[in-house]
Design a protein around this motif. Structure first.
Motif, PDB file in Angstrom:
ATOM      1  N   PRO A  87      40.334  31.497  38.055  1.00 16.44           N
ATOM      2  CA  PRO A  87      39.788  32.558  37.273  1.00 16.44           C
ATOM      3  C   PRO A  87      41.161  34.038  37.014  1.00 16.44           C
ATOM      4  O   PRO A  87      40.797  34.280  36.227  1.00 16.44           O
ATOM      5  CB  PRO A  87      39.187  33.241  38.417  1.00 16.44           C
ATOM      6  CG  PRO A  87      39.297  32.942  39.273  1.00 16.44           C
ATOM      7  CD  PRO A  87      40.401  31.249  39.237  1.00 16.44           C
ATOM      8  N   ARG A  88      42.309  33.722  37.632  1.00 20.57           N
ATOM      9  CA  ARG A  88      43.202  34.838  37.587  1.00 20.57           C
ATOM     10  C   ARG A  88      43.538  34.650  35.663  1.00 20.57           C
ATOM     11  O   ARG A  88      43.997  35.925  35.847  1.00 20.57           O
ATOM     12  CB  ARG A  88      44.380  34.809  38.967  1.00 20.57           C
ATOM     13  CG  ARG A  88      44.325  34.344  39.448  1.00 20.57           C
ATOM     14  CD  ARG A  88      45.128  34.177  41.003  1.00 20.57           C
ATOM     15  NE  ARG A  88      45.573  32.733  40.467  1.00 20.57           N
ATOM     16  CZ  ARG A  88      46.815  32.428  40.732  1.00 20.57           C
ATOM     17  NH1 ARG A  88      47.830  33.001  40.844  1.00 20.57           N
ATOM     18  NH2 ARG A  88      46.813  30.820  40.950  1.00 20.57           N
ATOM     19  N   GLY A  89      43.430  33.101  35.508  1.00 16.29           N
ATOM     20  CA  GLY A  89      44.212  32.881  33.765  1.00 16.29           C
ATOM     21  C   GLY A  89      43.177  33.993  32.730  1.00 16.29           C
ATOM     22  O   GLY A  89      44.413  34.622  31.887  1.00 16.29           O
ATOM     23  N   ALA A 121      38.098  37.429  39.015  1.00 13.95           N
ATOM     24  CA  ALA A 121      37.924  36.998  40.515  1.00 13.95           C
ATOM     25  C   ALA A 121      37.178  36.021  41.738  1.00 13.95           C
ATOM     26  O   ALA A 121      36.282  36.168  40.800  1.00 13.95           O
ATOM     27  CB  ALA A 121      38.256  37.976  42.026  1.00 13.95           C
ATOM     28  N   PRO A 122      37.433  34.558  41.890  1.00 13.23           N
ATOM     29  CA  PRO A 122      36.466  34.010  42.761  1.00 13.23           C
ATOM     30  C   PRO A 122      34.833  34.604  42.612  1.00 13.23           C
ATOM     31  O   PRO A 122      35.247  35.723  43.302  1.00 13.23           O
ATOM     32  CB  PRO A 122      36.650  33.442  43.390  1.00 13.23           C
ATOM     33  CG  PRO A 122      38.324  33.042  43.603  1.00 13.23           C
ATOM     34  CD  PRO A 122      38.688  34.628  42.827  1.00 13.23           C
ATOM     35  N   ASP A 123      33.907  34.404  42.338  1.00 18.91           N
ATOM     36  CA  ASP A 123      32.733  34.227  43.018  1.00 18.91           C
ATOM     37  C   ASP A 123      31.893  35.364  41.567  1.00 18.91           C
ATOM     38  O   ASP A 123      31.147  36.049  42.244  1.00 18.91           O
ATOM     39  CB  ASP A 123      32.072  34.729  44.125  1.00 18.91           C
ATOM     40  CG  ASP A 123      32.317  33.580  45.102  1.00 18.91           C
ATOM     41  OD1 ASP A 123      32.004  32.268  45.114  1.00 18.91           O
ATOM     42  OD2 ASP A 123      33.067  33.146  46.441  1.00 18.91           O
ATOM     43  N   GLY A 124      33.245  35.637  40.610  1.00 23.43           N
ATOM     44  CA  GLY A 124      32.220  36.529  40.087  1.00 23.43           C
ATOM     45  C   GLY A 124      32.514  38.345  40.357  1.00 23.43           C
ATOM     46  O   GLY A 124      31.913  39.020  40.728  1.00 23.43           O
ATOM     47  N   ASP A 125      33.598  37.919  41.837  1.00 22.67           N
ATOM     48  CA  ASP A 125      33.321  39.648  42.104  1.00 22.67           C
ATOM     49  C   ASP A 125      34.184  40.754  41.435  1.00 22.67           C
ATOM     50  O   ASP A 125      34.456  39.797  40.222  1.00 22.67           O
ATOM     51  CB  ASP A 125      34.764  39.589  43.598  1.00 22.67           C
ATOM     52  CG  ASP A 125      33.848  38.345  44.647  1.00 22.67           C
ATOM     53  OD1 ASP A 125      32.559  38.918  45.053  1.00 22.67           O
ATOM     54  OD2 ASP A 125      34.536  37.998  45.706  1.00 22.67           O
ATOM     55  N   PRO A 126      34.157  41.873  41.809  1.00 18.40           N
ATOM     56  CA  PRO A 126      35.258  42.526  40.408  1.00 18.40           C
ATOM     57  C   PRO A 126      36.325  42.446  39.858  1.00 18.40           C
ATOM     58  O   PRO A 126      37.590  41.967  41.417  1.00 18.40           O
ATOM     59  CB  PRO A 126      35.246  44.032  41.693  1.00 18.40           C
ATOM     60  CG  PRO A 126      34.079  43.995  42.409  1.00 18.40           C
ATOM     61  CD  PRO A 126      34.066  42.573  43.215  1.00 18.40           C
ATOM     62  N   PRO A 127      37.517  42.389  38.805  1.00 16.65           N
ATOM     63  CA  PRO A 127      38.303  41.686  38.597  1.00 16.65           C
ATOM     64  C   PRO A 127      39.978  42.428  39.522  1.00 16.65           C
ATOM     65  O   PRO A 127      40.775  41.934  40.114  1.00 16.65           O
ATOM     66  CB  PRO A 127      38.972  42.492  37.599  1.00 16.65           C
ATOM     67  CG  PRO A 127      37.303  42.284  37.078  1.00 16.65           C
ATOM     68  CD  PRO A 127      36.902  42.469  37.940  1.00 16.65           C
ATOM     69  N   ALA A 128      39.564  43.465  39.962  1.00 14.95           N
ATOM     70  CA  ALA A 128      40.225  44.291  41.278  1.00 14.95           C
ATOM     71  C   ALA A 128      40.616  43.158  41.850  1.00 14.95           C
ATOM     72  O   ALA A 128      41.659  44.078  42.837  1.00 14.95           O
ATOM     73  CB  ALA A 128      39.597  45.693  41.296  1.00 14.95           C
ATOM     74  N   GLY A 150      38.839  19.757  40.691  1.00 12.36           N
ATOM     75  CA  GLY A 150      39.655  20.876  41.485  1.00 12.36           C
ATOM     76  C   GLY A 150      39.722  21.971  41.043  1.00 12.36           C
ATOM     77  O   GLY A 150      39.175  23.032  41.224  1.00 12.36           O
ATOM     78  N   ALA A 151      39.339  22.437  39.555  1.00 11.49           N
ATOM     79  CA  ALA A 151      39.261  23.456  38.157  1.00 11.49           C
ATOM     80  C   ALA A 151      38.283  24.350  39.298  1.00 11.49           C
ATOM     81  O   ALA A 151      38.569  25.953  39.804  1.00 11.49           O
ATOM     82  CB  ALA A 151      38.715  22.989  37.116  1.00 11.49           C
ATOM     83  N   VAL A 152      36.437  23.896  39.565  1.00 12.46           N
ATOM     84  CA  VAL A 152      35.532  24.509  39.947  1.00 12.46           C
ATOM     85  C   VAL A 152      36.246  25.159  41.442  1.00 12.46           C
ATOM     86  O   VAL A 152      35.671  25.964  41.472  1.00 12.46           O
ATOM     87  CB  VAL A 152      34.411  23.949  40.345  1.00 12.46           C
ATOM     88  CG1 VAL A 152      32.842  24.226  40.731  1.00 12.46           C
ATOM     89  CG2 VAL A 152      34.056  22.881  39.008  1.00 12.46           C
ATOM     90  N   GLN A 153      37.058  24.056  42.524  1.00 14.15           N
ATOM     91  CA  GLN A 153      37.056  24.882  43.795  1.00 14.15           C
ATOM     92  C   GLN A 153      37.708  26.304  43.474  1.00 14.15           C
ATOM     93  O   GLN A 153      37.566  26.496  44.264  1.00 14.15           O
ATOM     94  CB  GLN A 153      37.859  23.823  44.746  1.00 14.15           C
ATOM     95  CG  GLN A 153      37.422  21.795  44.424  1.00 14.15           C
ATOM     96  CD  GLN A 153      36.259  21.711  44.427  1.00 14.15           C
ATOM     97  OE1 GLN A 153      35.368  22.690  45.711  1.00 14.15           O
ATOM     98  NE2 GLN A 153      35.490  21.613  43.966  1.00 14.15           N
ATOM     99  N   ARG A 154      38.510  26.528  42.105  1.00 15.63           N
ATOM    100  CA  ARG A 154      39.163  27.792  42.622  1.00 15.63           C
ATOM    101  C   ARG A 154      38.511  28.768  42.203  1.00 15.63           C
ATOM    102  O   ARG A 154      38.584  29.858  42.237  1.00 15.63           O
ATOM    103  CB  ARG A 154      40.156  27.659  41.787  1.00 15.63           C
ATOM    104  CG  ARG A 154      41.350  26.804  41.592  1.00 15.63           C
ATOM    105  CD  ARG A 154      42.908  26.559  40.767  1.00 15.63           C
ATOM    106  NE  ARG A 154      43.721  26.009  41.213  1.00 15.63           N
ATOM    107  CZ  ARG A 154      44.173  24.529  40.918  1.00 15.63           C
ATOM    108  NH1 ARG A 154      42.997  24.266  40.227  1.00 15.63           N
ATOM    109  NH2 ARG A 154      44.973  23.672  41.273  1.00 15.63           N
ATOM    110  N   TRP A 155      37.569  28.542  41.044  1.00 15.90           N
ATOM    111  CA  TRP A 155      36.288  29.538  40.462  1.00 15.90           C
ATOM    112  C   TRP A 155      35.659  29.986  41.952  1.00 15.90           C
ATOM    113  O   TRP A 155      34.904  31.383  41.735  1.00 15.90           O
ATOM    114  CB  TRP A 155      35.554  29.664  39.226  1.00 15.90           C
ATOM    115  CG  TRP A 155      36.581  28.803  37.895  1.00 15.90           C
ATOM    116  CD1 TRP A 155      37.313  28.150  37.987  1.00 15.90           C
ATOM    117  CD2 TRP A 155      36.767  30.190  37.437  1.00 15.90           C
ATOM    118  NE1 TRP A 155      38.307  28.099  37.332  1.00 15.90           N
ATOM    119  CE2 TRP A 155      37.559  29.296  36.116  1.00 15.90           C
ATOM    120  CE3 TRP A 155      36.145  31.269  36.273  1.00 15.90           C
ATOM    121  CZ2 TRP A 155      38.073  30.524  35.113  1.00 15.90           C
ATOM    122  CZ3 TRP A 155      36.396  32.335  35.918  1.00 15.90           C
ATOM    123  CH2 TRP A 155      37.665  31.833  34.633  1.00 15.90           C
TER     124      TRP A 155
END
Length: 412
Positions: free
Chosen positions: A194-196, A200-207, A127-132
């Protein structure tokens, strides 16, 4: 400072995938050695094949059924502590089984220890993987659960070697130590969201964290009342009656044909090879062709493979069955969590995966044991194998109906 300068060189989501891989490798790899121990347990306790098969069925019921508890707990408290505790319990279960003096004690030690342990760890880790991930969710999910395939390739031959050197009791003790040390240690890498971590998901910019879909999703009540969930549950329940029969009965089936024990055990490794390829390649393919359509393909493929097993009378056909079955079984395990995320969003994804896996738990409880008792009565596996193939065909038909339902629960 540029955005490139503050972004990590390796996206942490891949460490979460690696940790989930380790949990599935150790947990399921050790559990799927069971077929290697069937003859030894029969001799040790003077038991029938059906009663020995029930050990695996009880453990399987727990490690899939417990997701209904471990999934919501992971959504609320995080996946890491559950995964670590689960791996330690798995190790303890094997060690306790090594000291069992009756088959009832094996039921308690292996069924409760391994069943509870894998049940606590599996759904939270996956389940954790799905969020990332979003764009690469099918590929990442497939890579994470490919640990099951690699474990099925590596661990049964290792178990056979350990049985030869240490006896079945020593082999169980060694597997317990491996589960606790490797599984428990690497589970510490799991992060729930990832928010913690400010990502952001997929390694996108933190913005883009504020726009992350991880906080969105249907409520559990809304999701489980939806046609999509009900259909998925029915398909997985029916499919599971046959999916786990090979993991218990393939080695005894091969031995009944006169195939030598070391070669018979390697058939589980062939399932592992196919499973790893299915999880790795079919998970990525599902991202491109559609995960719902891919799920249909997995059920149909498993039905085809089981039909080959039904007519197998020599080693070549058994190898063909094991590989084809492994490919589509691996794809099924990889795609299913991603389909749940697609349907219902990320807010309660671990809880919903856990609830869905109770369907697999009931099928696992009944299928392998029923196949064993059917063999005890008829001295043939033909009927349970054909029933397993038919179950997957029915599951495929249910998915076809599901794909025509266009209204999905609202993501709030």
């Amino acid at each position: 400072m540029t955005d490139q300068a503050v972004r990590p060189r390796v996206f942490y989501g891949w460490f979460v995938v690696a940790a989930a891989f380790a949990v599935t490798f150790v947990g399921f790899g050790c559990a799927y050695t069971f077929s290697t121990f069937v003859e030894a347990l029969q001799r040790e306790f003077g038991a029938s094949r059906g009663s020995v098969s029930l050990v695996f069925s009880l453990a399987g019921f727990l490690y899939f059924g417990l997701g209904v508890v471990s999934g919501p707990l992971a959504d609320r408290f995080g996946s890491r502590p559950l995964a670590v505790i689960g791996m330690l319990l798995t190790g303890l279960g094997f060690v306790a089984a090594s000291a069992a003096r009756s088959l009832v004690e094996v039921y308690s030690a292996y069924g409760l220890g391994v069943g509870l342990g894998v049940g606590l760890a599996y759904v939270p880790a996956v389940g954790a993987v799905q969020r990332w991930f979003v764009r690469s969710r099918g590929f990442a999910s497939g890579l994470a659960v490919s640990g099951i395939g690699v474990g099925t390739l590596v661990m049964p031959p290792l178990a056979a070697l350990l049985i030869g050197e240490l006896g079945w009791r020593g082999a169980y003790f060694a597997l317990g130590a491996i589960a606790a040390a490797i599984g428990g240690g690497l589970a510490l890498l799991i992060e729930n969201d990832p928010r913690g971590c400010g990502l952001a998901p997929d390694g996108d910019p933190p913005a883009s964290v504020a726009l992350s879909p991880c906080a969105e999703g249907a409520t559990i009540g809304t999701a489980i009342r939806s046609a999509q969930f009900i259909s998925l549950y029915a398909a997985c329940l029916i499919c599971a009656f046959g999916v786990f029969v090979p993991f218990v009965h393939l080695v005894p089936f091969a031995r009944d044909l006169g195939i030598a024990p070391p070669v018979a055990v390697l058939l589980l490794g062939v399932i592992g090879v196919g499973s790893t390829m299915g999880r790795f390649f079919l998970g990525g393919l599902a991202d491109r062709m559609g995960r719902e359509k891919s799920l249909l393909m997995m059920f149909a493929g498993m039905a085809l493979a089981l039909s080959i097993w039904a007519v197998s009378g020599n080693l070549s056909l058994l190898v063909a069955f094991a590989f084809i079955f492994g490919v589509f079984y691996g794809g099924w395990v990889a795609v299913l969590p991603a389909v749940v995320m697609d349907y219902f969003g990320g807010r309660n994804v671990s809880g919903l995966i856990g609830i869905l896996y109770t369907s697999v738990a009931f099928g696992t409880l009944i299928g392998p044991a029923a196949a064993g008792f059917a063999f005890d009565l008829n001295h043939s596996y033909t009927l349970p194998i054909l029933a397993s193939a038919a179950a997957n065909i029915v599951a495929a038909l249910i998915v076809i109906v599901t794909s025509r339902i266009s209204v999905k629960p609202p993501l709030t």
